[in-house]
Design a protein around this motif. Structure first.
Motif, PDB file in Angstrom:
ATOM      1  N   UNK A 153       0.806  -1.225   0.000  1.00 30.76           N
ATOM      2  CA  UNK A 153       0.000   0.000   0.000  1.00 30.76           C
ATOM      3  C   UNK A 153       0.841   1.279   0.000  1.00 30.76           C
ATOM      4  N   UNK A 154       2.093   1.173   0.389  1.00 30.95           N
ATOM      5  CA  UNK A 154       2.935   2.363   0.493  1.00 30.95           C
ATOM      6  C   UNK A 154       4.372   2.038   0.087  1.00 30.95           C
ATOM      7  N   UNK A 155       5.064   2.992  -0.521  1.00 37.47           N
ATOM      8  CA  UNK A 155       6.473   2.781  -0.838  1.00 37.47           C
ATOM      9  C   UNK A 155       7.405   3.065   0.348  1.00 37.47           C
ATOM     10  N   UNK A 156       6.829   3.556   1.451  1.00 35.40           N
ATOM     11  CA  UNK A 156       7.655   3.946   2.595  1.00 35.40           C
ATOM     12  C   UNK A 156       8.306   2.753   3.274  1.00 35.40           C
ATOM     13  N   UNK A 157       9.474   3.013   3.816  1.00 36.24           N
ATOM     14  CA  UNK A 157      10.210   2.014   4.577  1.00 36.24           C
ATOM     15  C   UNK A 157       9.403   1.635   5.820  1.00 36.24           C
ATOM     16  N   UNK A 158       9.146   0.352   6.035  1.00 33.35           N
ATOM     17  CA  UNK A 158       8.380  -0.042   7.216  1.00 33.35           C
ATOM     18  C   UNK A 158       9.155   0.123   8.527  1.00 33.35           C
ATOM     19  N   UNK A 159      10.460   0.261   8.431  1.00 28.13           N
ATOM     20  CA  UNK A 159      11.282   0.407   9.639  1.00 28.13           C
ATOM     21  C   UNK A 159      11.330   1.836  10.148  1.00 28.13           C
ATOM     22  N   UNK A 160      11.615   2.776   9.266  1.00 29.21           N
ATOM     23  CA  UNK A 160      11.745   4.171   9.712  1.00 29.21           C
ATOM     24  C   UNK A 160      10.550   5.035   9.333  1.00 29.21           C
ATOM     25  N   UNK A 161       9.801   4.616   8.332  1.00 31.33           N
ATOM     26  CA  UNK A 161       8.617   5.337   7.850  1.00 31.33           C
ATOM     27  C   UNK A 161       8.919   6.778   7.428  1.00 31.33           C
ATOM     28  N   UNK A 162      10.158   7.029   6.987  1.00 31.48           N
ATOM     29  CA  UNK A 162      10.555   8.386   6.616  1.00 31.48           C
ATOM     30  C   UNK A 162      10.810   8.543   5.120  1.00 31.48           C
ATOM     31  N   UNK A 163      11.306   7.502   4.478  1.00 26.63           N
ATOM     32  CA  UNK A 163      11.644   7.578   3.059  1.00 26.63           C
ATOM     33  C   UNK A 163      11.161   6.322   2.362  1.00 26.63           C
ATOM     34  N   UNK A 164      11.159   6.374   1.016  1.00 27.33           N
ATOM     35  CA  UNK A 164      10.825   5.179   0.258  1.00 27.33           C
ATOM     36  C   UNK A 164      11.845   4.092   0.557  1.00 27.33           C
TER      37      UNK A 164
END
Length: 85
Positions: A22-33
């Motif tokens: 659902x999202x390109x964001x990093x699941x660890x930091x949630x700051x960048x793709x």
């Protein structure tokens, strides 16, 4: 190795592009793709691991081109992946 080079790998940036996340964001930091570059070189969640791989590879660990070039570097990248995923 080819997946790392092409970016067609099980990281959210690619999975989102093919409608598998659902999202390109990093699941660890949630700051960048979550791209290959982000995962291997800049995600703050893996800062300790980044320091270890940079120490082992030395000055050649500052770009994807450097990380994915040479047998020693590739072995260290594969160890990094095992430790972080």
């Amino acid at each position: 190795l080819i997946q790392l080079c092409t970016g067609h790998i099980l990281l959210n940036k690619h999975l989102h592009r093919i409608s598998k996340s659902p999202s390109p964001l990093c699941p660890s930091c949630k700051k960048q793709e979550e791209s290959v570059h982000h995962f291997l070189l800049s995600c703050p969640t893996y800062a300790r691991h980044h320091t270890i791989i940079k120490a082992k590879i030395r000055t050649r660990a500052h770009s994807l081109k450097d990380l994915l070039n040479g047998e020693k570097n590739i072995k260290e990248v594969l160890k990094f992946i095992v430790c972080t995923k």
